[in-house]
Write an enzyme that holds these catalytic residues in place. Structure first.
Site, PDB file in Angstrom:
ATOM      1  CG  HIS A  43      -5.960  -5.417   2.681  1.00 10.16           C
ATOM      2  ND1 HIS A  43      -7.021  -5.393   1.794  1.00 10.16           N
ATOM      3  CD2 HIS A  43      -5.427  -4.171   2.650  1.00 10.16           C
ATOM      4  CE1 HIS A  43      -7.134  -4.192   1.270  1.00 10.16           C
ATOM      5  NE2 HIS A  43      -6.171  -3.428   1.767  1.00 10.16           N
ATOM      6  CG  HIS A  89      -3.176  -1.369   4.532  1.00  9.36           C
ATOM      7  ND1 HIS A  89      -4.503  -1.709   4.614  1.00  9.36           N
ATOM      8  CD2 HIS A  89      -2.681  -1.482   5.796  1.00  9.36           C
ATOM      9  CE1 HIS A  89      -4.806  -2.012   5.868  1.00  9.36           C
ATOM     10  NE2 HIS A  89      -3.713  -1.875   6.605  1.00  9.36           N
TER      11      HIS A  89
END
Length: 243
Positions: A9, A182
């Site tokens: 992200h 992530h």
């Protein structure tokens, strides 16, 4: 030829504030949105055309995926969301300032908590707001699977079954896939894909908002090539298995 794009992200609010995040559902910054949009542009220039997407259940990854797919004009493709792609749970460290935590516990201890393979941070209490038992999005997840804290090893242990059952078979079928997740859940995937040893994974980092594009053999397992699409913000990659 199967292709896989891994995207961490874009910059989150707590990345900017230098706080441990984990499963806390913080949003993207304006810079994070720009990074996500750039991811779509980079993938479009590379001729990447995903047929299916996978993402965690945390908004910073979901929004990154959406901005990326918008840049690819592929918002219509199927998207599977799974808690198994969530960031590593940082336990009692969640929300704490990283510099203050280093000052309190020492640089070496914090490095072990952050970068070691099998040492988790202290657990968060079950009645704390940051424990997943108290988050409605995990209501359907068996209680015994919800972590109070995770090491990279335990993160890998929850990511690997999802990889094996949901992602890798699609690659073996020749699909082009994108995974938005992530830093640590992607480190777990990098460990699986590149066959990185436990000690060496401590040195692997995944930059925010910079697509890692991987070409695979038809078996959907063997790597042919891998590169970050923004070389300026790239981090060193492990060698390809067998190289």
């Amino acid at each position: 030829m199967p292709q896989l794009a891994l995207i961490r992200h874009g910059q989150s609010e707590w990345n900017l504030q230098n706080r441990f995040t984990g499963w806390v559902d913080v949003d993207l910054t304006d810079e994070g949105v720009a990074q996500a949009r750039q991811s779509g542009e980079l993938l479009a220039k590379a001729g990447f055309e995903p047929t299916h997407a996978f993402v965690s259940v945390l908004k910073r990854a979901i929004k990154t995926l959406n901005f990326t797919l918008e840049g690819l004009d592929r918002l219509w493709i199927p998207v599977d969301k799974s808690w198994r792609l969530n960031e590593r749970h940082y336990g009692a460290l969640a929300g704490l300032d990283k510099n203050e935590t280093r000052a309190k516990h020492g640089d070496e201890q914090v490095k072990i908590w952050r970068r070691s393979f099998d040492t988790p941070p202290p657990p968060v209490a079950t009645d704390h707001a940051y424990h997943p038992l108290n988050d409605h999005r995990y209501a359907d997840v068996p209680r015994e699977l919800l972590p109070a804290s995770e090491s990279l090893k335990s993160t890998l242990d929850r990511v690997e079954p999802y990889w094996s059952s949901s992602i890798q078979p699609r690659l073996a079928a020749g699909e082009t896939l994108i995974v938005a997740a992530h830093g640590n859940s992607l480190r777990a995937l990098v460990k699986l894909l590149f066959k990185v040893s436990d000690p060496d994974i401590m040195e692997v980092e995944v930059p925010t908002g910079n697509p890692l594009l991987i070409d695979l053999e038809d078996d959907g397992i063997t790597l042919r090539s891998a590169r970050y699409l923004d070389p300026v913000r790239a981090k060193p990659l492990p060698p390809l298995p067998g190289a």
